[in-house]
Design an enzyme around this catalytic site. Structure first.
Site, PDB file in Angstrom:
ATOM      1  N   ALA A  77       0.811  -1.196   0.053  1.00  0.00           N
ATOM      2  CA  ALA A  77       0.027  -0.164  -0.109  1.00  0.00           C
ATOM      3  C   ALA A  77       0.879   1.226  -0.118  1.00  0.00           C
ATOM      4  O   ALA A  77       2.150   1.008   0.281  1.00  0.00           O
ATOM      5  CB  ALA A  77      -0.932  -0.011   1.068  1.00  0.00           C
ATOM      6  N   PHE A  78       0.260   2.422  -0.142  1.00  0.00           N
ATOM      7  CA  PHE A  78       1.158   3.577  -0.333  1.00  0.00           C
ATOM      8  C   PHE A  78       1.642   3.912   0.810  1.00  0.00           C
ATOM      9  O   PHE A  78       2.796   4.756   0.891  1.00  0.00           O
ATOM     10  CB  PHE A  78       0.168   4.779  -1.092  1.00  0.00           C
ATOM     11  CG  PHE A  78      -0.650   5.421  -0.010  1.00  0.00           C
ATOM     12  CD1 PHE A  78      -1.779   4.909   0.153  1.00  0.00           C
ATOM     13  CD2 PHE A  78      -0.270   6.672   0.544  1.00  0.00           C
ATOM     14  CE1 PHE A  78      -2.907   5.504   1.185  1.00  0.00           C
ATOM     15  CE2 PHE A  78      -1.216   7.044   1.598  1.00  0.00           C
ATOM     16  CZ  PHE A  78      -2.427   6.804   1.911  1.00  0.00           C
ATOM     17  N   LYS A  79       1.301   3.498   1.995  1.00  0.00           N
ATOM     18  CA  LYS A  79       1.806   3.876   3.229  1.00  0.00           C
ATOM     19  C   LYS A  79       3.296   3.433   3.342  1.00  0.00           C
ATOM     20  O   LYS A  79       4.177   4.173   4.195  1.00  0.00           O
ATOM     21  CB  LYS A  79       1.047   2.941   4.516  1.00  0.00           C
ATOM     22  CG  LYS A  79      -0.282   3.181   4.445  1.00  0.00           C
ATOM     23  CD  LYS A  79      -0.972   4.572   4.683  1.00  0.00           C
ATOM     24  CE  LYS A  79      -2.205   4.736   4.791  1.00  0.00           C
ATOM     25  NZ  LYS A  79      -2.828   5.774   5.307  1.00  0.00           N
ATOM     26  N   ASP A  80       3.780   2.552   2.610  1.00  0.00           N
ATOM     27  CA  ASP A  80       5.193   2.057   2.604  1.00  0.00           C
ATOM     28  C   ASP A  80       6.287   3.109   2.064  1.00  0.00           C
ATOM     29  O   ASP A  80       7.131   3.419   2.763  1.00  0.00           O
ATOM     30  CB  ASP A  80       5.389   0.940   1.648  1.00  0.00           C
ATOM     31  CG  ASP A  80       5.000  -0.469   2.372  1.00  0.00           C
ATOM     32  OD1 ASP A  80       4.946  -0.833   3.340  1.00  0.00           O
ATOM     33  OD2 ASP A  80       4.409  -0.961   1.437  1.00  0.00           O
ATOM     34  N   LEU A 139       6.724   4.985   5.233  1.00  0.00           N
ATOM     35  CA  LEU A 139       7.127   4.517   6.566  1.00  0.00           C
ATOM     36  C   LEU A 139       8.349   3.801   6.361  1.00  0.00           C
ATOM     37  O   LEU A 139       9.075   3.562   7.174  1.00  0.00           O
ATOM     38  CB  LEU A 139       5.798   3.441   6.967  1.00  0.00           C
ATOM     39  CG  LEU A 139       4.880   4.471   7.701  1.00  0.00           C
ATOM     40  CD1 LEU A 139       3.587   3.797   7.584  1.00  0.00           C
ATOM     41  CD2 LEU A 139       5.282   4.790   8.984  1.00  0.00           C
TER      42      LEU A 139
END
Ligand SMILES: Cc1ncc(COP(=O)(O)O)c(C=O)c1O
Ligand SMILES: N[C@@H](CCOP(=O)(O)O)C(=O)O
Length: 462
Positions: A110-113, A116
């Protein structure tokens, strides 16, 4: 560069301090005191550069020399080496003028990587330098949690507590978090929804006495570094399509508003953007606010795009701060009213937002239709969050000659329920996760009560 609070009362912080903090002490969110500018020449010079090099150039002014350039470049390069695609965030052309920006090639899909993977490294860097330990508390509707765990689990100086809403995340999302059995990782399933979890995290920043002096750090988009890292892919994708020599538009599946706010920051830094289209699921507060000036909470609905099942959209506060001319007192008053009763934006800020932002809301039935329709037209199976973006982009396109970049925020394999309901057999997980459904899990179910959560954190942190 200093960072100031959207509510105007908290002390200004340095970059290092803002990364190692969460909420401002006045309840606001930190933003940079001034917005660094990317000139036409700066943007033109990015054509053909690697993603990591663009990332370094876009973020370096925010870091403000607090990490030397060589070290920062290394952290950035290492963060994006974890992505499985050479382009890190490839652009996939759907038709003459509609592109998908695939943000799901990181370790947790997901784009959160994107943010993060970097934030974990920044935290490790600063904590090691200080010889300190910290506790992370994060709230997730499914994607931030695994990306934060993946980004931070190798940091010996961190204990990570992630709160997810019990039985409201997909099975793959849950297992991505709960099958990490490291000593410093704790998953808590809250008997409530994402808003409850996020409120408990924010309340924990307001009163940290339960931690007896140990530092509390945010991995949600409360943390400025999350936004900073997300600015980069707006710049990189626009440059790939000819920026600064032509404008682009972006369509962003939105809920907690960190993603589209990062796009807005790219615009404020000088990226030529025609418009931002905000796509929501049936939890449509952002859409209602923009179109009907109805800034009011409605009951949170469980949808087929569960990561966007959010009513209280944290980063909308950062946009309000800008729209209200950085008047922290006005923002604080508006948000206090919003907590207790339906609120409305003042005319001038709303009119200003409407010049740049359009919005569209997509319910579950439409979402399934869109997954089928997009597959028919493009041969792609979209994840349900990206499907909201695809529909919104088609409906709110504006000037059709301007390239529209829809952000593909997650891999469809994470959301089997929607994919199967749309009539597809499902999408396989990538090889590094092919045994995910057989892995052991560990998590604790707790009531949505602040005292229970804080007691759990206090007892389990190392
Ligand atoms: C897959 C996915 N798409 C879209 C969103 C919405 O992003 P944001 O919260 O930054 O608005 C989220 C999380 O909120 C998400 O996990
Ligand atoms: N969709 C998110 C919700 C939290 O958003 P964040 O950007 O503030 O971390 C999730 O998947 O957890």
């Amino acid at each position: 560069m200093r960072y100031i609070s959207t509510r105007g009362q908290a002390p200004a912080l340095s970059f290092e301090e803002v990364v190692l903090t969460g909420m401002a002490s006045d309840g606001g969110l930190y933003v940079p005191e001034t917005v660094p500018q990317l000139s036409t020449d700066d943007l033109a010079a990015m054509a053909g550069l690697s993603y990591a090099e663009i990332a370094f150039r876009v973020m370096q002014p925010f870091v403000n020399g607090e990490i030397d350039d060589e070290t920062f470049r290394l952290l950035v390069t290492e963060a994006y080496a974890t992505f499985s695609h050479d382009a890190v965030v490839p652009l996939n052309q759907l038709d003459a003028n509609h592109f998908l920006l695939e943000l799901f090639h990181g370790p947790t899909l997901a784009f959160k990587d994107v943010a993060l993977q970097l934030l974990g490294r920044l935290l490790d860097h600063f904590l090691k330098k200080r010889g300190e330990r910290a506790v992370i508390m994060g709230a997730t509707s499914g994607d931030t949690g695994s990306a934060a765990i993946e980004g931070c689990r190798h940091c010996d100086n961190l204990d990570i507590f992630i709160l997810h809403p019990y039985q409201r995340v997909s099975e793959v999302q849950r297992r991505q978090m709960t099958s990490v059995l490291a000593d410093n990782v704790f998953n808590v399933a809250i008997e409530g929804n994402f808003d409850d979890a996020q409120a408990m995290v924010k309340a924990s920043f307001a009163d940290q006495s339960f931690l007896n002096g140990t530092r509390l750090v945010a991995v949600n988009s409360i943390n400025w570094a999350r936004i900073m890292a997300q600015i980069v892919y707006y710049v990189a994708s626009a440059v790939a399509l000819g920026s600064p020599h032509r404008k682009v538009s972006f369509c962003v599946p939105s809920a907690n508003f960190g993603n589209v706010f990062a796009g807005y920051m790219a615009y404020r830094m000088g990226l030529p953007v025609e418009r931002f289209v905000i796509a929501t699921n049936a939890n449509d507060i952002l859409h209602r606010t923009l179109t009907a000036n109805d800034f009011s909470k409605q009951e949170l609905k469980a949808t087929l795009a569960p990561s966007m099942d959010i009513v209280v959209s944290s980063n909308f506060e950062r946009l309000l701060f800008e729209a209200y001319g950085r008047d922290g007192t006005a923002v604080a008053a508006l948000l206090e009213r919003f907590q207790d009763e339906p609120a409305a934006l003042a005319d001038a800020p709303l009119a200003q937002l409407r010049k740049l932002f359009a919005s569209h809301s997509v319910d579950d039935a439409t979402l399934l239709e869109v997954i089928r329709e997009a597959h028919h037209r493009t041969h792609e199976i979209l994840d349900p969050h990206t499907a909201t973006g695809y529909r919104a982009a088609e409906r709110e396109r504006g000037d059709a000659s301007v390239p529209m970049i829809t952000l593909a925020t997650a891999h469809p394999a994470k959301f089997a329920e929607a994919v199967v309901k749309a009539g597809f057999p499902g999408v396989p997980l990538p090889p590094h996760m092919d045994d995910l459904l057989e892995r052991d899990e560990r998590y604790t179910v707790l009531p949505a009560e602040l005292s229970a959560v804080q007691q759990f954190v206090a007892e389990n942190r190392r």
